[in-house]
Write an enzyme that holds these catalytic residues in place. Structure first.
Site, short mmCIF file in Angstrom:
data_model
loop_
_atom_site.label_atom_id
_atom_site.label_comp_id
_atom_site.label_asym_id
_atom_site.label_seq_id
_atom_site.Cartn_x
_atom_site.Cartn_y
_atom_site.Cartn_z
N LEU A 47 -71.24 -20.87 -13.96
CA LEU A 47 -72.52 -21.56 -13.79
C LEU A 47 -72.86 -21.78 -12.32
CD1 LEU A 47 -72.41 -24.08 -16.78
CD2 LEU A 47 -73.39 -21.77 -16.68
N ARG A 48 -71.93 -21.40 -11.43
CA ARG A 48 -72.20 -21.32 -9.98
C ARG A 48 -72.44 -22.66 -9.28
NH1 ARG A 48 -69.89 -16.82 -10.21
NH2 ARG A 48 -71.08 -14.88 -10.34
N ASN A 63 -64.47 -21.11 -10.48
CA ASN A 63 -64.65 -20.43 -9.18
C ASN A 63 -65.95 -20.84 -8.50
OD1 ASN A 63 -66.38 -19.04 -10.92
ND2 ASN A 63 -66.21 -17.14 -9.75
N ASN A 119 -65.84 -6.63 -13.39
CA ASN A 119 -64.39 -6.57 -13.35
C ASN A 119 -63.83 -7.43 -14.48
OD1 ASN A 119 -61.81 -6.09 -12.60
ND2 ASN A 119 -61.89 -7.23 -10.67
N ASP A 167 -68.50 -13.84 -20.04
CA ASP A 167 -68.18 -13.63 -18.62
C ASP A 167 -69.48 -13.61 -17.79
OD1 ASP A 167 -66.74 -13.31 -16.31
OD2 ASP A 167 -66.18 -11.21 -16.66
#
Lengths: 429, 312
Positions: A64-65, A95, A279, A306
């Site tokens: 969700l940044r 992340n 990836n 993802d």
């Protein structure tokens, strides 16, 4: 007391082995009653005739940044995208910037979620401090703050000893360790699957072995520790076989697959469209076949998106320089319905399980069923409606999807979270 | 017959007819370079940009000379003098160049697919002058031209391509072109330099140079660039030369009229001994000469030129 009465739908609740035409009464944010011909004068009626009524879908792997890259996605926009895609709960990866390796970041995410989020957010905490793979994060404290799993997200926990410790330590808190399985030396500078198409295109390849060696290592470490291992976005035939072996041994090992890994092959890279770069990479037709078999026989537990939002200008560069990842919250359900259910790979009931009770069993978030008194998270599906994917109509802040322009049969038409309709494809009458 | 293409991005998408059209047109243009006044007015008023993001002597000069001999206005931009050093993206660079209405942009770039990115957004014709390990179409065309000049035709010839196939755009373009034209293509190199599933491109793979050279009509040597790679591919250049270096002794296995080719720049004593590089079978400098004619043909045809008009 607010009430909703979902009438006339086919209610499918895999956790309770239910697949019947029933009415569903929601009161006070909870499932109040399931039965035939229910009536309630106070309730708002939702006409579900011709629709599937399912427990609210869970995406156990998205990005969700926020905090850090609010230009790509925020908790608010990510939640809207999730709701529009039929998800009532999402587990967001750590992340962010700063990474979610501390109670304060978890608190921030949950605060944003409660103020601005229209679906349930379940944060995943970092397994190691700073996602650096050097020391364990304060997993106990993170658990207290509300995380539901630990993971270093895009970074595999590279040091085998630390992975062992993570499995052991997380087991004290009944948390799964989610690992992105990739031997970074084998994948080296790879940007796509290693195979015929990487040879043809002259792009550095990521061999299937880069994933499989780590899947094998992790399974062996789960034997050693008895810890709960969840393999993120499985993508190769060899990984499916290893997973099948692990399950036959009775190990606590589970796995998820993304819709793009059961839909697209590495042939899609041929026009150097960076929306085919993710990836793990898109794999071969043979891998897809094995993945579909793994979905069919239950080896693969869950479907996860993802969802990885990236800004258009950052993605619109030379293939090798583009960031990995595509968005998926608003395409996952149509893809699963079109590719898996409407094409007869699995039943609708099995597909619903892969989005609901199965991820719930892994994350233990008490969602994913329509049991009485359960939180009234409900997803309504239309199996026959054809949807044209249009990234410009997405709720997500990002547009990086390879499925733009696709016609897919089947979609989520309404999303209900704790008894509130948070999204509907048509105005509610 | 015109070449009905906006761009030349690779050999792979070309038909046999298109390849032959380019080669035949190049043949007609070759004579121009031997004249006293090496210039024809064919592309007068056209603007060509050489956009090179990687070092190059041969290819850049060859395109520049080709453009000038066709009377086009051609200019050079290299990465060190471009806004790339200021962090400009490739797309933005291309859009800015495009705003000045060039007719052709020739691009060399270290990233496979970079020319495709430009082709998608530019009105100008894009010529791929080498993109990463993907393709280098004009190199393969000039190689085919050189083979045809020496051997008459390509069909049925045994051609060995030797060296670092994995990182070589020259190898890929040549494999596409030679297999299209009916040659038997052999590739040879250390197992670490052979890309996976390359057999599907219609080649035979060898790990011993002697077997690969047996009965060959054409030998193409590729440059080894160990200094630019991670060291896991090769133990040493010495061992490479011992196993794969082309020496007069080894060359005896090839046909008596074999020709030796190399896209340059040479690493003498690494992939090829000086005796072979400078010896009677070498056509390495002919390749360079032919490069100009082939590039003239490509520029001409992409601008809508017709073969019939060159020969008349």
């Amino acid at each position: 007391m607010k009430k909703l009465l979902v009438k006339g739908g086919r209610v499918i609740d895999p956790a309770n082995n239910l697949d019947e035409h029933r009415d569903l009464l929601i009161a006070d944010g909870k499932i109040a009653q399931i039965g035939k011909q229910l009536e309630d004068k106070e309730a708002q009626i939702i006409d579900a005739r011709g629709l599937i009524v399912a427990p609210g879908f869970i995406d156990m792997h998205c990005h969700l940044r926020e905090p850090g890259r609010e230009d790509e996605e925020t908790i608010e926009s990510g939640c809207r995208a999730a709701a529009a895609g039929g998800f009532t709960s999402v587990a967001c990866m750590p992340n962010t910037n700063p990474p979610n390796d501390s109670q304060s970041v978890t608190d921030f995410i949950l605060k944003q979620a409660s103020e601005k989020g229209i679906v349930n957010i379940f944060p995943i905490g970092a397994a190691t401090k700073g996602l650096l793979g050097e020391e364990l994060a304060e997993i106990g404290e993170l658990k207290g703050a509300g995380i539901v799993a630990v993971s270093d997200d895009g970074h595999p926990i590279y040091n085998s000893n630390l992975m062992r410790k993570a499995l052991e330590y997380a087991s004290m808190f009944d948390l799964p360790v989610i690992d992105h399985c990739e031997d970074k030396e084998l994948s080296a500078h790879g940007v796509m699957n290693e195979g015929y198409y990487s040879t043809l295109l002259g792009l550095p390849g990521i061999p299937a072995a880069a994933e499989e060696t780590m899947v094998a290592r992790n399974i062996i470490l789960s034997v050693l520790t008895g810890g709960q291992l969840h393999i993120a976005h499985i993508s190769t035939k060899g990984s499916v076989e290893l997973l099948r072996w692990a399950k036959a041994q009775g190990l606590k090992v589970t796995a998820e697959v993304t819709p793009h890994h059961f839909t697209l092959t590495d042939k899609e890279v041929c026009r150097y469209d960076t929306n085919t770069k993710m990836n793990p990479p898109l794999r071969s037709a043979e891998d897809i076949e094995a993945i579909l078999q793994g979905i069919k026989d239950g080896t693969i537990d869950a479907i996860a998106t993802d969802h990885a939002p990236h800004r258009g200008d950052e993605k619109n560069v030379e293939y090798a320089d583009a960031p990995f990842g595509i968005i998926g919250l608003e395409t996952a359900v149509p893809l699963a319905l079109d590719r898996l259910v409407n094409r007869g790979v699995i039943s609708i009931s099995r597909m619903i399980a892969m989005f609901t009770v199965n991820p719930d069993r892994i994350l233990k978030i008490e969602r994913g069923t329509l049991s009485l008194e359960a939180a009234a998270d409900v997803t309504l599906l239309n199996l026959s409606e054809v949807v044209k994917i249009d990234v410009n109509s997405f709720q997500s802040k990002s547009r990086n999807s390879p499925f733009h322009g696709w016609d897919l049969k089947g979609r989520a038409v309404m999303t209900i979270v704790a008894g509130n309709v948070v999204w509907s494809s048509k105005p509610i009458t | 017959m015109p070449l009905n293409r906006k761009d030349l991005l690779g050999i792979e998408p070309l038909s046999v007819e298109e390849v032959n059209l380019i080669l035949d047109t190049a043949k007609a243009f070759k004579e121009v370079s031997t004249r006293d006044i090496k210039k024809v007015p064919t592309l007068r008023g056209k603007t060509i940009i050489n956009l090179f993001f990687e070092p190059s002597t041969r290819t850049r000069t060859s395109f520049e000379i080709a453009g000038k001999r066709l009377s086009a206005d051609i200019l050079n931009i290299s990465s060190s003098t471009s806004s790339v050093v200021k962090g400009e993206t490739l797309i933005d660079t291309a859009k800015n160049l495009e705003a000045m209405y060039p007719d052709i942009i020739i691009i060399r770039h270290s990233r496979a697919g970079a020319p495709h990115l430009l082709a998608n957004i530019c009105r100008a014709s894009i010529i791929n002058a080498g993109d990463g390990a993907h393709e280098h179409p004009t190199q393969a065309l000039l190689d085919a031209f050189t083979i045809r000049e020496n051997k008459g035709q390509i069909k049925g010839l045994k051609v060995a391509i030797i060296g670092d196939i994995l990182h070589s755009r020259v190898a890929r373009s040549n494999i596409h072109l030679l297999t299209k034209l009916g040659a038997e293509v052999r590739i040879a190199g250390p197992a670490t330099y052979i890309p996976v599933e390359i057999e599907k491109l219609g080649v035979k793979v060898f790990h011993h140079i002697d077997a690969a050279l047996e009965g060959c009509d054409v030998v193409m040597m590729l440059r080894i660039q160990r200094e630019r790679q991670d060291k896991s591919y090769l133990p040493s250049l010495r061992e490479y030369f011992n196993l794969f270096g082309l020496t007069p002794e080894r060359l005896k296995r090839a046909k008596k009229d074999v020709i030796i080719m190399h896209p340059g720049p040479l690493n003498r004593g690494v992939e090829i001994s000086s005796e072979v590089a400078d010896g009677p079978y070498s056509v390495i400098l002919e390749q360079v000469t032919n490069g100009v004619a082939v590039r003239m043909a490509v520029l001409y045809l992409l601008m809508g030129g017709k073969y019939e008009e060159v020969v008349s």
